[in-house]
Design an enzyme around this catalytic site. Structure first.
Site, PDB file in Angstrom:
ATOM      1  CG  HIS A 269      -1.683  -1.273   1.398  1.00  0.00           C
ATOM      2  ND1 HIS A 269      -1.179  -2.305   2.160  1.00  0.00           N
ATOM      3  CD2 HIS A 269      -2.850  -1.713   0.877  1.00  0.00           C
ATOM      4  CE1 HIS A 269      -2.004  -3.337   2.113  1.00  0.00           C
ATOM      5  NE2 HIS A 269      -3.024  -3.011   1.343  1.00  0.00           N
TER       6      HIS A 269
HETATM    7 FE1  FES Z   1       0.252  -2.048   3.653  1.00  0.00          FE
HETATM    8 FE2  FES Z   1       2.899  -2.420   4.048  1.00  0.00          FE
HETATM    9  S1  FES Z   1       1.895  -0.695   3.241  1.00  0.00           S
HETATM   10  S2  FES Z   1       1.278  -3.799   4.427  1.00  0.00           S
END
Ligand code: FES
Length: 181
Positions: free
Chosen positions: A146
């Site tokens: 993410h």
């Molecule tokens: Fe979502 Fe690492 S940014 S698990």
């Protein structure tokens, strides 16, 4: 197993079922990893901890290199930082950090950064261990799940992860050997 496969008269197991099973397994692993910071805070007894230590010889690691070792079934990143990486970590103002912590509280010897390689967002393993990996905007690690960026102290700098990469308990047994756990 899907509903189809579990019902009497359901269709025979297919490639589609296999894919569902595989996805389920990965979800389970992700959940287990995400739970690590909470499990750690439960303070297991000393005899349990004694069974779960990892000794690492640091001798083969050159300046600028990193290795991954397994401790208590989790990846632990060990990076031998360059002078530039150390300086960047030490000179970052605490006000710039979502989870403020000075670099000096995260290392025993500035050259060696040792962190649990599990993103504090949802438990993915960040990239940045291999020379060809992206290391994010702050030269540490990048979690592509993410988009979390960690710096050269393993501190979260950008993205959804709420906390810095965890520093595991460890000690130097001599100049070039550590015991994690
Ligand atoms: Fe979502 Fe690492 S940014 S698990």
């Amino acid at each position: 197993m899907t509903d189809d496969a579990s019902e009497p008269g359901g269709k025979p197991e297919s490639r589609r079922d296999f894919l569902y099973l595989t996805a389920g397994l990965f979800t389970g692993v992700g959940t287990a990893l995400a739970l690590w910071p909470f499990i750690d805070s439960m303070d297991p007894s000393a005899d349990v901890l004694a069974l779960s230590t990892t000794e690492v010889d640091l001798t083969p690691i050159e300046v600028g290199q990193a290795i991954t070792v397994i401790w208590q079934k989790k990846p632990v990143f060990i990076r031998r930082r360059t002078a530039k990486e150390i300086k960047a970590a030490e000179q970052t103002p605490l006000a710039d950090l979502p989870d403020p912590q000075p670099d000096s509280e995260r290392v025993i010897k500035p050259e060696w950064l040792i962190v649990v390689g599990v993103c504090t967002h949802l438990g993915c393993i960040p990239l940045g261990q291999k020379p060809t990996d992206p290391r994010g905007d702050y030269g540490g690690w990048f979690c592509p799940c993410h988009g979390s960026h960690y710096d050269t102290s393993g501190r979260i700098r950008k993205g959804p992860a709420p906390k810095n990469l965890l520093v595991p308990p460890y000690e130097f047994l001599d100049d070039t050997t550590i015991k994690i756990g």
